[in-house]
Motif scaffolding. Structure first.
Motif, PDB file in Angstrom:
ATOM      1  N   THR A  42      47.810  15.838   6.068  1.00 35.38           N
ATOM      2  CA  THR A  42      47.279  17.194   6.125  1.00 35.38           C
ATOM      3  C   THR A  42      45.855  17.142   6.651  1.00 35.38           C
ATOM      4  OG1 THR A  42      46.387  17.140   3.862  1.00 35.38           O
ATOM      5  CG2 THR A  42      48.667  17.864   4.136  1.00 35.38           C
ATOM      6  N   THR A  74      48.687  19.075  -3.592  1.00 36.94           N
ATOM      7  CA  THR A  74      47.483  19.471  -4.326  1.00 36.94           C
ATOM      8  C   THR A  74      46.933  18.308  -5.136  1.00 36.94           C
ATOM      9  OG1 THR A  74      48.276  21.760  -4.494  1.00 36.94           O
ATOM     10  CG2 THR A  74      46.558  21.071  -6.030  1.00 36.94           C
ATOM     11  N   LYS A  77      45.409  15.484  -2.933  1.00 37.71           N
ATOM     12  CA  LYS A  77      44.074  15.798  -2.430  1.00 37.71           C
ATOM     13  C   LYS A  77      43.018  15.667  -3.517  1.00 37.71           C
ATOM     14  CE  LYS A  77      45.440  18.985   1.265  1.00 37.71           C
ATOM     15  NZ  LYS A  77      45.378  20.381   1.760  1.00 37.71           N
ATOM     16  N   ARG A  78      43.437  15.841  -4.766  1.00 38.73           N
ATOM     17  CA  ARG A  78      42.502  15.806  -5.890  1.00 38.73           C
ATOM     18  C   ARG A  78      42.182  14.392  -6.353  1.00 38.73           C
ATOM     19  NH1 ARG A  78      42.319  15.503 -11.317  1.00 38.73           N
ATOM     20  NH2 ARG A  78      44.553  15.054 -11.471  1.00 38.73           N
ATOM     21  N   ARG A  80      42.822   9.880  -5.936  1.00 40.90           N
ATOM     22  CA  ARG A  80      42.948   8.833  -4.924  1.00 40.90           C
ATOM     23  C   ARG A  80      43.654   7.596  -5.473  1.00 40.90           C
ATOM     24  NH1 ARG A  80      42.724  12.313  -1.979  1.00 40.90           N
ATOM     25  NH2 ARG A  80      41.076  12.925  -0.545  1.00 40.90           N
ATOM     26  N   PRO A 117      48.354   8.474  -2.327  1.00 44.09           N
ATOM     27  CA  PRO A 117      47.442   9.252  -1.489  1.00 44.09           C
ATOM     28  C   PRO A 117      46.307   8.390  -0.941  1.00 44.09           C
ATOM     29  CG  PRO A 117      46.905   9.602  -3.787  1.00 44.09           C
ATOM     30  CD  PRO A 117      47.996   8.551  -3.752  1.00 44.09           C
ATOM     31  N   GLU A 119      42.616   8.923   1.452  1.00 43.08           N
ATOM     32  CA  GLU A 119      41.697   9.826   2.143  1.00 43.08           C
ATOM     33  C   GLU A 119      41.526   9.354   3.581  1.00 43.08           C
ATOM     34  OE1 GLU A 119      37.221  11.780   1.596  1.00 43.08           O
ATOM     35  OE2 GLU A 119      37.871  10.079   0.358  1.00 43.08           O
ATOM     36  N   SER A 124      40.872  14.638   6.427  1.00 41.56           N
ATOM     37  CA  SER A 124      42.338  14.629   6.321  1.00 41.56           C
ATOM     38  C   SER A 124      42.777  13.837   5.088  1.00 41.56           C
ATOM     39  CB  SER A 124      42.959  14.009   7.575  1.00 41.56           C
ATOM     40  OG  SER A 124      42.629  12.636   7.680  1.00 41.56           O
ATOM     41  N   THR A 125      44.003  14.081   4.676  1.00 40.87           N
ATOM     42  CA  THR A 125      44.614  13.345   3.569  1.00 40.87           C
ATOM     43  C   THR A 125      45.965  12.828   4.017  1.00 40.87           C
ATOM     44  OG1 THR A 125      43.535  14.711   1.878  1.00 40.87           O
ATOM     45  CG2 THR A 125      45.465  13.457   1.196  1.00 40.87           C
TER      46      THR A 125
END
Length: 234
Positions: A42, A74, A77-78, A80, A117, A119, A124-125
Motif C-alpha cells: 500500500t 490497518t 500499518k500500525r 512492525r 508487515p 515498512e 509505503s507498507t
C-alpha cells in the motif's frame, strides 16, 4: 520452521517468473497449514497485490477499496512485527461495511492468518499474509522475525525485477539522483517541494528531471512518470 523459511528464501532467489514465486509461496504456506498467500503493498491510495486468493475475491477486494477498512492492513500499518489475526475477532453483527467485508472474506476461505508487515520507502507498507479457512492456524510465535522480513523483501524485489518488462538501454539508465527526483515527481511533488524534501537545490532538481526526460524520450514530467511506470522503473 527456520529450515522452511530458509528454503523459501532460496526458492525466491532462484525464481525467474511469477509462477515460480507463486509456487514457492504456496509450498511454504501448505507446509505451515495455510491454504493461500497474499503479498500486498500500500502506498497512499494505491494498492498492489500478488496472491493466490480466488480471483473473484481479489476483484471484490480491489473494486470495493477494502484495503481502507481491512483490519489486517490497518494492523500492519500500525505495528512492525509478525502477528496473528482471525476474522472471528471482527464485527459479526449489524450491516456495517466491516461486517460485509468479514462475511465476504470468510465466504472466500479467508478466516485466519499470519501477516508479516514491513515498512517500505516513501511511506509505503509491504505485507505478506498466509491465510486459512480454519478458525485458528497460528505460527506467529515460531516465525523468526529477521528471516520473515527477508522473505517479504525477497518477494518485493523479485516482483519489481520481473515488472521491468522492457529492456532499458544502458544509456537510458537513470542515476540515483535522477531516480530520486522522478519518484517524488510521481508522487505529485513540484521541483521546489522535492527540494524541500531532499535538500537538493530546486534548480538542480529540475536539472535531474530534464536529464531523465532526455534519457527516456519524454516531453513532459507526466509523460516521464508514465514511461518510467511502463518500464517498471518505479
Amino acid at each position: 520452521m527456520d529450515g522452511d523459511l530458509r528454503s523459501l528464501i532460496d526458492m525466491l532467489e532462484a525464481a525467474r517468473n511469477e509462477q515460480m514465486i507463486k509456487s514457492a509461496l504456496k509450498i511454504f504456506a501448505h507446509s505451515c497449514g495455510y491454504d493461500r498467500f497474499a503479498y500486498l503493498q500500500t502506498e497512499g491510495a494505491q494498492v498492489r497485490t500478488f496472491n493466490s486468493y480466488p480471483g473473484q475475491w481479489e476483484s471484490i477486494y480491489l473494486d470495493s477499496n477494502y484495503s481502507r477498512l481491512d483490519p489486517v492492513v490497518t494492523e500492519a500499518k500500525r505495528r512492525r512485527d509478525v502477528f496473528f489475526w482471525t476474522a472471528d475477532d471482527w464485527p459479526a453483527r449489524g450491516a456495517s461495511p466491516l461486517r460485509r467485508f468479514r462475511d465476504e472474506a470468510v465466504d472466500h476461505g479467508i478466516r485466519c492468518g499470519v501477516t508479516i508487515p514491513v515498512e517500505g520507502s516513501y511511506g509505503s507498507t509491504m505485507m505478506l499474509t498466509f491465510a486459512s479457512p480454519e478458525r485458528k492456524v497460528d505460527i506467529s510465535g515460531v516465525l523468526d522475525p529477521r528471516k520473515a522480513v527477508q522473505v517479504v523483501m525477497a518477494v518485493h524485489y523479485q516482483l519489481k525485477i520481473l515488472a521491468a518488462k522492457t529492456a532499458v538501454n544502458p544509456k537510458q539508465m537513470l542515476s540515483p539522483r535522477e531516480m530520486l527526483c522522478l519518484v517524488w515527481a510521481m508522487r505529485g511533488k513540484t521541483a521546489p517541494e522535492t527540494a524541500m524534501l531532499t535538500g537538493i537545490n530546486a534548480r538542480t532538481v529540475q536539472h535531474y528531471l530534464d536529464k531523465a526526460r532526455a534519457k527516456l524520450g519524454a516531453e513532459s514530467v507526466p509523460q516521464l512518470v508514465g514511461i518510467a511506470k511502463d518500464r517498471g522503473l518505479v
